[in-house]
Scaffold this active site. Sequence first.
Site, PDB file in Angstrom:
ATOM      1  N   GLU A  86       0.856  -1.194   0.000  1.00 13.77           N
ATOM      2  CA  GLU A  86       0.000   0.000   0.000  1.00 13.77           C
ATOM      3  C   GLU A  86       0.887   1.236   0.000  1.00 13.77           C
ATOM      4  OE1 GLU A  86      -3.085  -0.249   2.974  1.00 13.77           O
ATOM      5  OE2 GLU A  86      -3.981  -1.989   2.014  1.00 13.77           O
ATOM      6  N   HIS A 138      -9.633   9.578   2.513  1.00 20.30           N
ATOM      7  CA  HIS A 138      -9.219   8.492   1.607  1.00 20.30           C
ATOM      8  C   HIS A 138      -9.476   8.962   0.186  1.00 20.30           C
ATOM      9  CE1 HIS A 138      -8.662   4.634  -0.286  1.00 20.30           C
ATOM     10  NE2 HIS A 138      -8.268   4.127   0.878  1.00 20.30           N
ATOM     11  N   ARG A 171      -1.190   9.328   0.832  1.00 22.76           N
ATOM     12  CA  ARG A 171      -2.648   9.397   0.703  1.00 22.76           C
ATOM     13  C   ARG A 171      -3.167  10.834   0.606  1.00 22.76           C
ATOM     14  NH1 ARG A 171      -5.898   5.365   4.591  1.00 22.76           N
ATOM     15  NH2 ARG A 171      -5.069   3.852   3.136  1.00 22.76           N
ATOM     16  N   HIS A 223     -12.046   9.540   6.240  1.00 23.31           N
ATOM     17  CA  HIS A 223     -11.743   8.120   6.425  1.00 23.31           C
ATOM     18  C   HIS A 223     -11.203   7.811   7.820  1.00 23.31           C
ATOM     19  CE1 HIS A 223     -10.671   4.100   5.088  1.00 23.31           C
ATOM     20  NE2 HIS A 223      -9.394   4.289   5.381  1.00 23.31           N
ATOM     21  N   ARG A 280      -1.869   9.190   8.756  1.00 21.72           N
ATOM     22  CA  ARG A 280      -1.679   7.781   9.126  1.00 21.72           C
ATOM     23  C   ARG A 280      -1.193   6.958   7.938  1.00 21.72           C
ATOM     24  NH1 ARG A 280      -5.046   3.372   8.529  1.00 21.72           N
ATOM     25  NH2 ARG A 280      -6.549   4.812   7.623  1.00 21.72           N
TER      26      ARG A 280
HETATM   27  C1  SIN Z   1      -7.500   0.873   2.223  1.00 18.23           C
HETATM   28  O1  SIN Z   1      -7.681  -0.328   2.151  1.00 18.23           O
HETATM   29  O2  SIN Z   1      -7.248   1.592   1.279  1.00 18.23           O
HETATM   30  C2  SIN Z   1      -7.632   1.523   3.549  1.00 18.23           C
HETATM   31  C3  SIN Z   1      -6.628   0.998   4.462  1.00 18.23           C
HETATM   32  C4  SIN Z   1      -6.484   1.958   5.597  1.00 18.23           C
HETATM   33  O3  SIN Z   1      -7.128   2.983   5.624  1.00 18.23           O
HETATM   34  O4  SIN Z   1      -5.642   1.690   6.457  1.00 18.23           O
END
Ligand code: SIN
Length: 506
Positions: free
Chosen positions: A115, A231, A277, A336, A371
């Site tokens: 990620e 998000h 993000r 989010h 975060r």
């Molecule tokens: C996601 O799956 O994109 C969100 C994961 C997260 O917010 O930690």
Amino acid sequence: MERLRHDGVVVVGAGLAGLSAALSAAPARVLVLTDAPLSHGCSSAWAQGGVAAALGADDAPALHAADTVTAGAGLVVADVARLLAEDGPAAVRHLAALGAPFDRTPDGSFAQSLEAAHSRARVARVKGDQAGRAIMEAVVVAVLAARHIEVRTGAHLTGLLQGADGRVRGVVARIKGRSVEITARSVILATGGIGGLYAVTTTPAELQGEGLGLAAMAGAVIADPEFVQFHPTAIDIGRDPAPLATEALRGEGATLVNGDGERFMAAYHVDAEMAPRDVVARAIHAEREAGRGAFLDARAAVGAHFPDEFPAVFAACLGGGIDPRTQLIPVAPACHYHMGGIATDSDGRTSLPGLYAAGECASTGVHGANRLASNSLLEAAVFGARAGRAAAAAEAPVTGATEPVMAADLAPGDLQTLRQAMSRDAGVIRDAAGLQRLLDLIDQLEIAGGRSAPLVAARLVAACAMNRRESRGGHYRTDFPEHATAERTFVTLDQVTHPNLKFAAE
Ligand code: SIN
């Protein structure tokens, strides 16, 4: 008013933080209060990505901690990040031992996704995007089997009981329509975030900052409330809350395009789709504001594998009339996660004796201004368990008189007005004029309807966003776009309501 005496720990909230606290408080008796049935009404059960932990041969807790610190844009408390990362592998193994069916590689190790802003693929996942639901199912089974835990559903937190010395000695809850005062040895707030204060959110809409607001009303110190994470890729199909298209899709190679079919992220950041993000959220916001729209293109990267690899995203898209195997997914930024919250140490202790907090309503400083993806389930498991142990070990309070600190209810129409204003004025992009408009609205709503926990939580976000005259992580001010000195915010409600303090509008 009915009165109950519970001679153990009261936990308010039944997401992963609350239930981890309840399990680890054994052998102390625990009463869990939750509005929704277990596994419902909490963000934990909706988490798609998984649990970040340094489980791979090419990884180490020090690398995970370093990524957490970098993502947090100068405000992460490094010792707390180290603690989180070091406990990560054991926390995932513990959840697996409880029955969470993490995806495995052929040799039996944990399969891990990449990620954004992680230097390694380190997110332990379940059936692609099912981690939150599956982990909560396993933890709920353990809670229901634990003899030291009693769970009351249909219980809505309306107040805290406080002694004259400031110590929190219990809670007031509306349980199936009746108001009940419950005294206890200690109270753990694990009430989740503030997504329900925003018009567009990926979290359950009932999460409106109840714990945060009430703790502030009782005088607790609040940390970093201005830092809200948006998000980038909520699925924009007019649903409230908005379903999430997990970042793991971009980790698999899905791209972001605008309505002209152009990949736009490279123009905003060298890491393109895998940029931090907040950068991706602002880029998508900009494309949408410019009228070009923003879409996730997972046709080549996932395509026919959607139903097996990302079943939750697939089902949400089909529900909105989009087949992501062959069509673009319209996306928008959505509230989010709240990095700020009730200030705690790494054992969940707040500034008020007897009161502990864990999970999203708390702020240990581990997330800083932004975060790192998939650190929230880990944080809930690690710091929830630590708070449970600390609260169970707390000395029993000397009995004495208590006063309830009560929050008013916020009328449904006023909540909708607030949600629109929060998204517009305390959203992805902020400035002084918008924040002042929001603070004025909060004043008006409070004068008309009384001081409710959602309004207190919204005031903390808005006032501290106004006071932070810089841009950092999730907080972006068009009128102060640069970094200033990296300092965390610590405030009380008195400070943000008093017009003569430094929180006044410029
Ligand atoms: C996601 O799956 O994109 C969100 C994961 C997260 O917010 O930690």
